[in-house]
Design a protein around this motif. Sequence first.
Motif, PDB file in Angstrom:
ATOM      1  N   GLN A 144       0.828  -1.204   0.000  1.00 30.10           N
ATOM      2  CA  GLN A 144       0.000   0.000   0.000  1.00 30.10           C
ATOM      3  C   GLN A 144       0.864   1.257   0.000  1.00 30.10           C
ATOM      4  OE1 GLN A 144      -2.546  -0.426   3.395  1.00 30.10           O
ATOM      5  NE2 GLN A 144      -3.828  -2.016   2.462  1.00 30.10           N
ATOM      6  N   LYS A 145       1.960   1.223   0.757  1.00 28.82           N
ATOM      7  CA  LYS A 145       2.862   2.368   0.787  1.00 28.82           C
ATOM      8  C   LYS A 145       3.501   2.587  -0.577  1.00 28.82           C
ATOM      9  CE  LYS A 145       6.850   4.257   3.258  1.00 28.82           C
ATOM     10  NZ  LYS A 145       7.840   4.025   4.358  1.00 28.82           N
ATOM     11  N   LEU A 146       3.879   1.496  -1.251  1.00 30.01           N
ATOM     12  CA  LEU A 146       4.458   1.617  -2.596  1.00 30.01           C
ATOM     13  C   LEU A 146       3.463   2.224  -3.571  1.00 30.01           C
ATOM     14  CD1 LEU A 146       6.436  -1.755  -2.919  1.00 30.01           C
ATOM     15  CD2 LEU A 146       7.395   0.542  -2.815  1.00 30.01           C
ATOM     16  N   ASP A 147       2.221   1.752  -3.513  1.00 33.20           N
ATOM     17  CA  ASP A 147       1.195   2.317  -4.404  1.00 33.20           C
ATOM     18  C   ASP A 147       0.999   3.810  -4.144  1.00 33.20           C
ATOM     19  OD1 ASP A 147       0.853  -0.159  -5.511  1.00 33.20           O
ATOM     20  OD2 ASP A 147      -0.897  -0.682  -4.287  1.00 33.20           O
ATOM     21  N   HIS A 148       0.963   4.184  -2.864  1.00 33.17           N
ATOM     22  CA  HIS A 148       0.773   5.597  -2.514  1.00 33.17           C
ATOM     23  C   HIS A 148       1.949   6.444  -3.001  1.00 33.17           C
ATOM     24  CE1 HIS A 148      -0.570   9.082  -0.286  1.00 33.17           C
ATOM     25  NE2 HIS A 148       0.605   9.178   0.318  1.00 33.17           N
ATOM     26  N   LEU A 149       3.170   5.966  -2.821  1.00 28.78           N
ATOM     27  CA  LEU A 149       4.352   6.717  -3.260  1.00 28.78           C
ATOM     28  C   LEU A 149       4.387   6.843  -4.774  1.00 28.78           C
ATOM     29  CD1 LEU A 149       7.069   5.241  -0.859  1.00 28.78           C
ATOM     30  CD2 LEU A 149       6.114   7.541  -0.803  1.00 28.78           C
ATOM     31  N   LYS A 150       4.015   5.768  -5.468  1.00 32.51           N
ATOM     32  CA  LYS A 150       4.015   5.825  -6.935  1.00 32.51           C
ATOM     33  C   LYS A 150       2.974   6.802  -7.453  1.00 32.51           C
ATOM     34  CE  LYS A 150       5.846   1.165  -7.642  1.00 32.51           C
ATOM     35  NZ  LYS A 150       5.558  -0.218  -8.130  1.00 32.51           N
ATOM     36  N   GLU A 151       1.826   6.853  -6.770  1.00 34.84           N
ATOM     37  CA  GLU A 151       0.802   7.822  -7.175  1.00 34.84           C
ATOM     38  C   GLU A 151       1.295   9.254  -6.984  1.00 34.84           C
ATOM     39  OE1 GLU A 151      -2.705   6.999  -4.986  1.00 34.84           O
ATOM     40  OE2 GLU A 151      -3.146   5.109  -6.024  1.00 34.84           O
ATOM     41  N   GLU A 152       1.997   9.506  -5.882  1.00 36.50           N
ATOM     42  CA  GLU A 152       2.532  10.845  -5.657  1.00 36.50           C
ATOM     43  C   GLU A 152       3.657  11.175  -6.624  1.00 36.50           C
ATOM     44  OE1 GLU A 152       2.964  12.551  -1.681  1.00 36.50           O
ATOM     45  OE2 GLU A 152       2.456  10.584  -0.877  1.00 36.50           O
ATOM     46  N   LEU A 153       4.422  10.175  -6.996  1.00 38.09           N
ATOM     47  CA  LEU A 153       5.570  10.410  -7.866  1.00 38.09           C
ATOM     48  C   LEU A 153       5.184  10.558  -9.337  1.00 38.09           C
ATOM     49  CD1 LEU A 153       8.335   8.051  -6.431  1.00 38.09           C
ATOM     50  CD2 LEU A 153       8.541  10.507  -6.804  1.00 38.09           C
ATOM     51  N   LEU A 154       4.056   9.995  -9.742  1.00 34.21           N
ATOM     52  CA  LEU A 154       3.689   9.994 -11.160  1.00 34.21           C
ATOM     53  C   LEU A 154       3.667  11.394 -11.768  1.00 34.21           C
ATOM     54  CD1 LEU A 154       2.851   8.429 -13.643  1.00 34.21           C
ATOM     55  CD2 LEU A 154       0.472   8.532 -12.836  1.00 34.21           C
ATOM     56  N   PRO A 155       2.930  12.376 -11.189  1.00 32.38           N
ATOM     57  CA  PRO A 155       2.959  13.721 -11.815  1.00 32.38           C
ATOM     58  C   PRO A 155       4.331  14.369 -11.740  1.00 32.38           C
ATOM     59  CG  PRO A 155       1.804  13.774  -9.693  1.00 32.38           C
ATOM     60  CD  PRO A 155       2.038  12.339 -10.018  1.00 32.38           C
ATOM     61  N   LEU A 156       5.079  14.095 -10.665  1.00 34.10           N
ATOM     62  CA  LEU A 156       6.425  14.660 -10.557  1.00 34.10           C
ATOM     63  C   LEU A 156       7.363  14.041 -11.584  1.00 34.10           C
ATOM     64  CD1 LEU A 156       6.843  14.805  -6.656  1.00 34.10           C
ATOM     65  CD2 LEU A 156       6.274  16.673  -8.217  1.00 34.10           C
ATOM     66  N   GLU A 157       7.203  12.749 -11.824  1.00 31.92           N
ATOM     67  CA  GLU A 157       8.035  12.088 -12.833  1.00 31.92           C
ATOM     68  C   GLU A 157       7.748  12.655 -14.226  1.00 31.92           C
ATOM     69  OE1 GLU A 157      10.458  10.168 -12.498  1.00 31.92           O
ATOM     70  OE2 GLU A 157      10.277   8.865 -10.750  1.00 31.92           O
ATOM     71  N   GLN A 158       6.476  12.887 -14.516  1.00 35.00           N
ATOM     72  CA  GLN A 158       6.114  13.455 -15.820  1.00 35.00           C
ATOM     73  C   GLN A 158       6.685  14.868 -15.976  1.00 35.00           C
ATOM     74  OE1 GLN A 158       1.842  13.122 -15.733  1.00 35.00           O
ATOM     75  NE2 GLN A 158       1.850  10.960 -16.329  1.00 35.00           N
ATOM     76  N   MET A 159       6.562  15.677 -14.927  1.00 32.20           N
ATOM     77  CA  MET A 159       7.115  17.024 -14.985  1.00 32.20           C
ATOM     78  C   MET A 159       8.642  16.979 -15.106  1.00 32.20           C
ATOM     79  SD  MET A 159       6.657  20.162 -12.247  1.00 32.20           S
ATOM     80  CE  MET A 159       4.878  20.115 -12.430  1.00 32.20           C
ATOM     81  N   LYS A 160       9.274  16.085 -14.368  1.00 31.62           N
ATOM     82  CA  LYS A 160      10.726  15.964 -14.434  1.00 31.62           C
ATOM     83  C   LYS A 160      11.181  15.562 -15.831  1.00 31.62           C
ATOM     84  CE  LYS A 160      14.578  13.160 -12.887  1.00 31.62           C
ATOM     85  NZ  LYS A 160      14.970  11.864 -12.322  1.00 31.62           N
ATOM     86  N   ALA A 161      10.438  14.645 -16.454  1.00 30.90           N
ATOM     87  CA  ALA A 161      10.810  14.214 -17.804  1.00 30.90           C
ATOM     88  C   ALA A 161      10.764  15.384 -18.787  1.00 30.90           C
ATOM     89  CB  ALA A 161       9.886  13.091 -18.266  1.00 30.90           C
ATOM     90  N   ARG A 162       9.721  16.238 -18.663  1.00 34.16           N
ATOM     91  CA  ARG A 162       9.625  17.399 -19.544  1.00 34.16           C
ATOM     92  C   ARG A 162      10.769  18.378 -19.291  1.00 34.16           C
ATOM     93  NH1 ARG A 162       4.090  16.976 -18.025  1.00 34.16           N
ATOM     94  NH2 ARG A 162       4.349  18.740 -16.602  1.00 34.16           N
ATOM     95  N   ILE A 163      11.075  18.610 -18.026  1.00 36.86           N
ATOM     96  CA  ILE A 163      12.159  19.538 -17.692  1.00 36.86           C
ATOM     97  C   ILE A 163      13.498  19.005 -18.170  1.00 36.86           C
ATOM     98  CG2 ILE A 163      13.388  20.610 -15.769  1.00 36.86           C
ATOM     99  CD1 ILE A 163      10.754  20.678 -14.251  1.00 36.86           C
ATOM    100  N   MET A 164      13.720  17.699 -18.017  1.00 35.37           N
ATOM    101  CA  MET A 164      14.979  17.103 -18.468  1.00 35.37           C
ATOM    102  C   MET A 164      15.125  17.197 -19.982  1.00 35.37           C
ATOM    103  SD  MET A 164      15.537  13.748 -16.032  1.00 35.37           S
ATOM    104  CE  MET A 164      17.087  13.376 -16.857  1.00 35.37           C
ATOM    105  N   ASP A 165      14.030  16.969 -20.691  1.00 40.40           N
ATOM    106  CA  ASP A 165      14.091  17.093 -22.157  1.00 40.40           C
ATOM    107  C   ASP A 165      14.456  18.520 -22.557  1.00 40.40           C
ATOM    108  OD1 ASP A 165      13.453  14.445 -22.412  1.00 40.40           O
ATOM    109  OD2 ASP A 165      11.298  14.805 -22.726  1.00 40.40           O
ATOM    110  N   SER A 166      13.831  19.496 -21.871  1.00 41.03           N
ATOM    111  CA  SER A 166      14.113  20.896 -22.191  1.00 41.03           C
ATOM    112  C   SER A 166      15.558  21.251 -21.855  1.00 41.03           C
ATOM    113  CB  SER A 166      13.157  21.803 -21.417  1.00 41.03           C
ATOM    114  OG  SER A 166      13.468  23.161 -21.621  1.00 41.03           O
TER     115      SER A 166
END
Length: 290
Positions: A144-166
Amino acid sequence: GAAPYSTLVPSDEVTINYRHGLPVVTLTLPTRSERCRFTVKPMVTTVGAFLQDVQREDRGIERAEVFATDGSKVSDATLMEVLLMNDFKLVINDTAYSVSPPVKDKLSSEHATEMEDIKSLVHRLFVALHLEDHQVRKERELLQKLDHLKEELLPLEQMKARIMDSADAKTSRLLWVGLALMSTQGGALAWLTWWVYSWDIMEPVTYFITYGSAMAFYAYFVLTRQDYIYPDAKDRQFLHYFYRKSKKQHFNVERYNKLKEDLAEAEESLRRLRQPLHLRLPIQEINDKD
């Protein structure tokens, strides 16, 4: 040899009865002339401790010892459980009492060992059953903790990917711009050397350009405390663009790093929990949540 006592009193003077599973030794205190009961824990109390309890109860007792039926003295370190397996003699001052523990409550050494094995088995079963419940709960909590952390990380991972590409695109453009400037400088020097001026005129110019480049590299070291190595310089510029872009888009780098650390820690805990040497759970219980 002769027994170390002078008078032998009938066995009913010292009686042993079992109440609630514990032996109760009843005897007459010599100076107080009254009957007194001593409840002992046979698996914990030693002969020495029992005799001390008797002497504390009657300060007039100067000598208290226990002998086997063959006249040999019983060690104070002997457990009462062992003593109560056979008849014995209790000596108080100069009086000896012949004691016969109840036959129905006597345990043989083989039976005592068997009882200990049964107790140990019951304890292991109790621990195993509760350990299984604990490990199942722990595994579910970690999942359950892993699922919760992954849910919190998903939007941050997407934003990080865009920033890294830029940031990567800007760094690549900067590298190409540097190559273009160096190519332009080389072409200009060649044109000035062969078509406009002679080498005698351009030689001092190239010297000062080289010296100026060395000063620029030295200034880079003074400011960054790092040698000007192209891969390191590229990474440094990439991080500069990354943090600048993160600040503009309100990307919380510290929170992202903390979530990544928590995720790695939870995954490591789950991995160790599922190791065969540490886990006593059925395989299907583990895979249900996968």
